[in-house]
Design a protein around this motif. Sequence first.
Motif, PDB file in Angstrom:
ATOM      1  N   SER A 223      -7.903   2.227   1.999  1.00 50.50           N
ATOM      2  CA  SER A 223      -7.667   2.342   3.427  1.00 50.50           C
ATOM      3  C   SER A 223      -6.197   2.686   3.713  1.00 50.50           C
ATOM      4  O   SER A 223      -5.892   3.547   4.545  1.00 50.50           O
TER       5      SER A 223
ATOM      6  N   LYS B 270      -5.490   6.248   2.702  1.00 50.71           N
ATOM      7  CA  LYS B 270      -6.047   7.164   3.699  1.00 50.71           C
ATOM      8  C   LYS B 270      -5.094   7.335   4.879  1.00 50.71           C
ATOM      9  O   LYS B 270      -4.820   8.456   5.316  1.00 50.71           O
TER      10      LYS B 270
ATOM     11  N   ARG C  71     -10.779  12.783   3.331  1.00 52.28           N
ATOM     12  CA  ARG C  71     -12.042  12.049   3.235  1.00 52.28           C
ATOM     13  C   ARG C  71     -12.532  11.987   1.789  1.00 52.28           C
ATOM     14  O   ARG C  71     -12.924  10.935   1.296  1.00 52.28           O
TER      15      ARG C  71
ATOM     16  N   LYS D 239      -3.098  10.757   6.018  1.00 47.27           N
ATOM     17  CA  LYS D 239      -3.182  11.244   7.405  1.00 47.27           C
ATOM     18  C   LYS D 239      -1.795  11.501   7.958  1.00 47.27           C
ATOM     19  O   LYS D 239      -1.546  12.514   8.605  1.00 47.27           O
TER      20      LYS D 239
END
Lengths: 141, 118
Positions: A23, A26, A40, A30
Amino acid sequence: METIKLVYPVDGGDLIEAGEASSKMKLTLKRLGLPPDVIRRASICMYEGEINMVIHADGGEAQVEVGMDEITIRMTDTGPGIPDVDQAMKEGFSTAGPTARELGFGAGMGLPNMKRYADELAIETEVGRGTVVTMKLKIPS
Amino acid sequence: MQLNQIREILSARVLWGEDHLDREVLSACGSDFMSDVLAYVKNQALLLTGLVNVQVVRTADMTEMNCIVFVRGKVPSESIIQLAAERGIVVMTSPKRMYEACGLLYSNGLRGDCDGND
Ligand SMILES: Nc1ncnc2c1ncn2[C@@H]1O[C@H](COP(=O)(O)OP(=O)(O)O)[C@@H](O)[C@H]1O
Ligand SMILES: [Mg+2]
């Protein structure tokens, strides 16, 4: 862009926190502004790897390198190793116990998913010593 | 299909995301196996599941899903709802069983849109 190196410890005993490293990665990807599709795919690869580290290997460490045109995710553990990698790669093969099943894992689809979403997957493993799973994903320009 | 409509079709109760019910979902996936869900990647998708734990939220987060519907009246704990809220994922609970919930959405026009045959 210079190569960015990220390191995430993965706690083996914590079934609730499992996935936290993925998480965080990610969010970082981003922030770096990478294309959504590659974020993804990288997140799913790392998440499956992280879950495997927790349910099969008592944790370990994930190292992520973000370069100009490639993301490399290297997941290292000192768990039991994988005796037969070809067998482990087969869809449906799993040695997972009931705890993993309760979490919704243990269907033997983790490694196949990692292979599906990474551009390259390499597994180095030795029984009794541990496993290193390396995944590379190309960043489309 | 808007989340509003999904709530109505499934007689669902919204546990988080009342303000985001105008979101559009384009496809849905129903499963209790998270790796199954992780094998399914679509934009603006909805997850239906009978499994209740924090990994359901993480799975929806990794696959960038819009909304999770817990079927069979299951209500996740406050901490699970909280994590979904932090990730901006709408959470609903529906009294319908999985088979019926999927069937209702499908017959109302929301398709699986998986690669391959469904
Ligand atoms: N890091 C690891 N250490 C030891 N064994 C592993 C590891 N990763 C995977 N395995 C073995 O490979 C099998 C298949 O893995 P996977 O495809 O992820 O399915 P699952 O995790 O659902 O069992 C596991 O059941 C386990 O026996
Ligand atoms: Mg696995």
